[in-house]
Structures are given as structure tokens and as C-alpha cells.
Design an enzyme around this catalytic site. Structure first.
Site, PDB file in Angstrom:
ATOM      1  N   LYS A 116     100.742  49.871  33.964  1.00 14.07           N
ATOM      2  CA  LYS A 116     100.189  49.497  32.653  1.00 14.07           C
ATOM      3  C   LYS A 116     100.018  50.714  31.755  1.00 14.07           C
ATOM      4  O   LYS A 116     100.155  50.617  30.534  1.00 14.07           O
ATOM      5  CB  LYS A 116      98.876  48.736  32.819  1.00 14.07           C
ATOM      6  CG  LYS A 116      99.098  47.328  33.329  1.00 14.07           C
ATOM      7  CD  LYS A 116      97.997  46.381  32.913  1.00 14.07           C
ATOM      8  CE  LYS A 116      98.347  44.967  33.315  1.00 14.07           C
ATOM      9  NZ  LYS A 116      97.198  44.057  33.264  1.00 14.07           N
ATOM     10  N   LYS A 198     109.306  41.681  39.430  1.00 13.64           N
ATOM     11  CA  LYS A 198     108.572  40.402  39.557  1.00 13.64           C
ATOM     12  C   LYS A 198     108.589  39.613  38.238  1.00 13.64           C
ATOM     13  O   LYS A 198     108.644  40.214  37.164  1.00 13.64           O
ATOM     14  CB  LYS A 198     107.139  40.637  40.045  1.00 13.64           C
ATOM     15  CG  LYS A 198     106.205  41.146  39.020  1.00 13.64           C
ATOM     16  CD  LYS A 198     104.732  40.983  39.419  1.00 13.64           C
ATOM     17  CE  LYS A 198     103.893  41.437  38.242  1.00 13.64           C
ATOM     18  NZ  LYS A 198     102.493  41.361  38.337  1.00 13.64           N
ATOM     19  N   LYS A 201     104.167  37.384  33.097  1.00 16.62           N
ATOM     20  CA  LYS A 201     103.768  36.726  31.847  1.00 16.62           C
ATOM     21  C   LYS A 201     104.169  37.554  30.640  1.00 16.62           C
ATOM     22  O   LYS A 201     104.425  37.025  29.578  1.00 16.62           O
ATOM     23  CB  LYS A 201     102.232  36.655  31.782  1.00 16.62           C
ATOM     24  CG  LYS A 201     101.560  35.695  32.691  1.00 16.62           C
ATOM     25  CD  LYS A 201     100.028  35.786  32.441  1.00 16.62           C
ATOM     26  CE  LYS A 201      99.253  35.300  33.628  1.00 16.62           C
ATOM     27  NZ  LYS A 201      98.300  36.266  34.148  1.00 16.62           N
TER      28      LYS A 201
HETATM   29  P1  TYM Z   1      97.544  37.620  37.211  1.00 21.03           P
HETATM   30  O1  TYM Z   1      96.852  36.958  36.094  1.00 21.03           O
HETATM   31  O2  TYM Z   1      98.565  38.657  36.885  1.00 21.03           O
HETATM   32  O3  TYM Z   1      98.250  36.556  38.145  1.00 21.03           O
HETATM   33  C1  TYM Z   1      97.566  35.431  38.678  1.00 21.03           C
HETATM   34  C2  TYM Z   1      98.036  35.174  40.109  1.00 21.03           C
HETATM   35  O4  TYM Z   1      99.448  34.957  40.142  1.00 21.03           O
HETATM   36  C3  TYM Z   1     100.060  35.819  41.099  1.00 21.03           C
HETATM   37  N1  TYM Z   1     101.385  36.213  40.594  1.00 21.03           N
HETATM   38  C4  TYM Z   1     102.538  36.032  41.267  1.00 21.03           C
HETATM   39  N2  TYM Z   1     102.798  35.513  42.478  1.00 21.03           N
HETATM   40  C5  TYM Z   1     104.098  35.468  42.880  1.00 21.03           C
HETATM   41  N3  TYM Z   1     105.115  35.907  42.112  1.00 21.03           N
HETATM   42  C6  TYM Z   1     104.913  36.436  40.886  1.00 21.03           C
HETATM   43  N4  TYM Z   1     105.925  36.850  40.153  1.00 21.03           N
HETATM   44  C7  TYM Z   1     103.565  36.529  40.415  1.00 21.03           C
HETATM   45  N5  TYM Z   1     103.002  36.967  39.274  1.00 21.03           N
HETATM   46  C8  TYM Z   1     101.676  36.785  39.410  1.00 21.03           C
HETATM   47  C9  TYM Z   1      99.133  37.031  41.170  1.00 21.03           C
HETATM   48  O5  TYM Z   1      99.291  37.732  42.378  1.00 21.03           O
HETATM   49  C10 TYM Z   1      97.779  36.376  41.046  1.00 21.03           C
HETATM   50  O6  TYM Z   1      97.343  35.883  42.297  1.00 21.03           O
HETATM   51  N6  TYM Z   1      94.169  40.955  38.791  1.00 21.03           N
HETATM   52  C11 TYM Z   1      94.571  39.564  38.846  1.00 21.03           C
HETATM   53  C12 TYM Z   1      93.515  38.587  38.371  1.00 21.03           C
HETATM   54  C13 TYM Z   1      92.194  38.721  39.053  1.00 21.03           C
HETATM   55  C14 TYM Z   1      91.891  38.247  40.353  1.00 21.03           C
HETATM   56  C15 TYM Z   1      90.512  38.562  40.566  1.00 21.03           C
HETATM   57  C16 TYM Z   1      92.637  37.613  41.342  1.00 21.03           C
HETATM   58  C17 TYM Z   1      91.075  39.275  38.529  1.00 21.03           C
HETATM   59  N7  TYM Z   1      90.046  39.171  39.436  1.00 21.03           N
HETATM   60  C18 TYM Z   1      89.887  38.260  41.745  1.00 21.03           C
HETATM   61  C19 TYM Z   1      91.988  37.297  42.536  1.00 21.03           C
HETATM   62  C20 TYM Z   1      90.626  37.613  42.726  1.00 21.03           C
HETATM   63  C21 TYM Z   1      95.798  39.380  37.963  1.00 21.03           C
HETATM   64  O7  TYM Z   1      96.029  40.142  37.054  1.00 21.03           O
HETATM   65  O8  TYM Z   1      96.483  38.238  38.243  1.00 21.03           O
END
Ligand code: TYM
Length: 333
Positions: A116, A198, A201
Site C-alpha cells: 500500500k 490476486k 477490489k
Molecule cells: P478485505 O476487505 O481486503 O477482504 C475481505 C476478505 O476477502 C478475502 N479476499 C480474498 N480471498 C481470496 N481471494 C482473493 N483474491 C481475495 N481478496 C480478498 C480477504 O482475505 C478477506 O478475508 N484486513 C482485512 C479486513 C479486516 C479483517 C479484520 C478481517 C479488518 N479487520 C479482522 C478479518 C478479521 C481486509 O482488508 O480484507
């Protein structure tokens, strides 16, 4: 939260853009499975999204849309606590306490921070660095045992475990050590345009990402344009990342094994695999879209869900914070 099994599940997604097929297959689809057995909290982690510059009006709309997308994914609001992170101030409070028990060196090593910082060179703010501490707070605030996430969150989860262990050693047993819960297949869905990266979004090339809100036409177009290779042989192997990704998506959404997908396309070209996979995606997202529209037409009901969720989350969070404040020697209120 009234399941027999008293284990706690916590997870969340950042409300930026719209949920992707990666988010769905890697995380949200599993959340639904876990709701049957565990006590689950599923949070829209809106405070996390403040680490990158945003338009307040747009962000406000996106946050609500995300909550509706959780519901449209089939999460049962009576079984799960569904709420916005910013509605429960203890997340920020615990984050401060944990930050005082986290080393800068640990945060500097996080690959997401490095990525990032590279991407937002003009805004490498301190929130970007301390982001994983807030994530640890999200999880530990509810004494979560299981955290269903995709593979990209593994490093943050490991740090959360280190922070929890350190706190427990310094101040006495307080937090259970949370376990990651990842799907065996689909923990990392790849970009359709650059299958070694990967699916994300915030990818600048929107053709690489399928959003759950994409129309059927758009899904079909993006799938048909998916980058594969010149082998023209449907095989599941790392050397053919584009084809491997399509097989993974197909397998997870059709509910059949990788071997079954491969067998179905023996002797057929990539065209058939792409078209059929697009149809599988479209078919499995159809109920999502119907439910999304239904909830959007019933926003009073949605408001009721997140307010009720925040109230319950607040009570649980306050129980943990009372213990944490006591453990670290703050004067009780
Ligand atoms: P975020 O918002 O980027 O993504 C949400 C969830 O989707 C999963 N994910 C994927 N899984 C498989 N393939 C992909 N291409 C892919 N892209 C995203 C992510 O692994 C995630 O599970 N930091 C976290 C949000 C967060 C969180 C937490 C998660 C904040 N606090 C506490 C669990 C527990 C994030 O940015 O996810």
C-alpha cells in the site's frame, strides 16, 4: 449468538468499491457455513478504509451497500452479529492498548503495508502502518477463536496471535489465540487479467475483477476475456495460473471437486471452460442480486439490523475492555 458451540468467529471486509468474487469465495461464502455452528460477528470494517483517501459522500454510500451485500450473500441477521466497526468505539480503544505492545519492526515487515505504501506514495500515513493493530483489536475484542479469511490476511493473523501471546504473558491470560480459517480451494482467487496477482477490489484494470454487483453481461464478457495460455489443455497446475484460477472458481461455485471440473473439460478448449464458468458464476450470484434489491428497498429493516448488531457487539466489547483495563492497571470507571 445462541449456538451450542461457544466458539466465537470474527471476520470483516473493508467497504471500498464493491465485494469481489475473491472476497466471496475466499471469505464470505465460508462465513455463511460457520453461522450454523458458531457464534459469529461479521463487521464492516469502515475505520480500516480511512487509511486511504476517500470521498466522504461516496464512502457513506459504499459502507451501507457493503452491509447490504453481506446480507445479500445470505448471512442470517438473526444468527450473526452484523454491524459497522465505527459504531463500537472499543475497537479503537483496544487498538491503542495493543499498539503499545506491538513493535514498529513487526509493522514494517507487513507485506500489505509495503504494497500500500508503494501504491499510495503521496499518503503513507501512520494509520497504514498501524492497520494490523486495529485488525488485531477487532479480533481480540471478542475473544474470537476462528477468523475466516483469504490467504492474503494470513500474515496479519500471525501478528494478531503474536500480540495476543505477548499481552497474555505480560498481563495474565486474557485472549484466546485465534486460528485462521481458510478454504482449502479458493483462498486466493487471482486476477482474470494477470493471474499471478490476486483479484482485488482496487485493481485499476476492472476486467481483472468480477464484482458481485456486475451485470450478467459484464460477467460473461470479463470471463471470456480472461487471460489463459497457449497450451489449450485444461489442467490444474501452477504453470497455467489463468486456467488454474478458472478451474478453482468453477469448482467452488458449482460445488464439485477440481478433478471433476478437469474431467469435464478433457479434450475441450478454453472457450468452453470460460463460458461455462461464467454461467456458473452468473447462476450462483442470481439470488445475491435479488436479495440485494430486496434489502435496498427495505432500508429501515437494514438499519434495524446494524443498530441491533452494534448494541450487542458493544456489550461483548465492553466485557473484554473491562477485563483489559483491569489487567493493565487502569482505574476502573
Ligand atoms: P478485505 O476487505 O481486503 O477482504 C475481505 C476478505 O476477502 C478475502 N479476499 C480474498 N480471498 C481470496 N481471494 C482473493 N483474491 C481475495 N481478496 C480478498 C480477504 O482475505 C478477506 O478475508 N484486513 C482485512 C479486513 C479486516 C479483517 C479484520 C478481517 C479488518 N479487520 C479482522 C478479518 C478479521 C481486509 O482488508 O480484507
Amino acid at each position: 449468538m445462541s449456538n451450542q458451540n461457544d466458539k466465537i468467529v470474527f471476520s470483516g471486509a473493508q467497504p471500498t468499491g464493491s465485494l469481489t468474487l475473491g472476497n466471496y469465495i475466499g471469505a464470505v461464502k465460508n462465513w455463511k457455513t460457520l453461522e450454523k455452528e458458531y457464534n459469529c460477528l461479521y463487521c464492516i470494517v469502515d475505520s480500516h478504509s480511512l487509511t486511504v483517501r476517500h470521498d466522504p459522500k461516496e464512502f457513506n454510500k459504499t459502507s451501507l451497500s457493503f452491509l447490504v451485500q453481506y446480507l445479500a450473500s445470505g448471512l442470517d441477521p438473526d444468527k450473526n452479529i452484523i454491524y459497522f466497526q465505527s459504531h463500537v468505539p472499543q475497537h479503537a480503544e483496544l487498538s491503542w492498548v495493543l499498539g503499545c505492545n506491538t513493535y514498529i519492526g513487526e509493522l514494517n515487515r507487513m507485506t500489505q503495508f509495503k504494497d500500500k505504501s508503494e501504491k499510495h506514495k503521496d499518503n503513507i500515513n501512520s494509520g497504514l502502518l498501524t492497520y494490523p493493530v486495529l485488525m488485531a483489536a477487532d479480533i481480540l475484542l471478542y475473544k474470537a477463536n476462528l477468523v475466516p479469511v483469504g490467504e492474503d490476511q494470513k500474515q496479519h493473523l500471525e501478528l494478531t496471535r503474536d500480540i495476543a501471546n505477548r499481552f497474555n504473558n505480560l498481563y495474565g491470560e486474557t485472549f484466546p489465540i485465534p486460528e485462521p480459517h481458510m478454504p482449502k480451494v479458493g483462498a486466493r482467487i487471482m486476477s482474470l487479467q494477470e493471474p499471478t496477482k490476486k483479484m482485488s477490489k482496487s485493481d485499476e484494470n476492472v476486467n481483472g475483477t468480477i464484482f458481485l454487483m456486475d451485470s450478467e453481461d459484464v460477467i460473461m464478457k470479463k470471463m471470456k476475456r480472461a487471460v489463459t495460455d497457449s497450451e489449450n489443455n485444461v489442467v490444474y497446475r501452477d504453470e497455467q495460473p489463468g486456467v488454474k484460477n478458472l478451474i478453482t472458481i468453477h469448482s467452488r461455485l458449482a460445488g464439485i471437486s477440481i478433478d471433476e471440473v478437469v474431467a469435464q473439460y478433457e479434450g475441450k478448449g478454453y472457450g468452453a471452460l470460460k463460458k461455462d464458468t461464467a454461467e456458473v458464476v452468473i447462476e450462483s450470484l442470481r439470488p445475491f442480486k435479488d436479495r440485494y434489491n430486496e434489502y435496498m428497498n427495505n432500508l429501515d429493516y437494514v438499519e434495524n439490523i446494524y443498530k441491533k448488531g452494534a448494541k450487542r457487539a458493544y456489550e461483548l466489547a465492553e466485557d473484554t475492555m473491562t477485563l483489559v483495563r483491569k489487567r493493565i492497571g487502569l482505574i476502573q470507571k
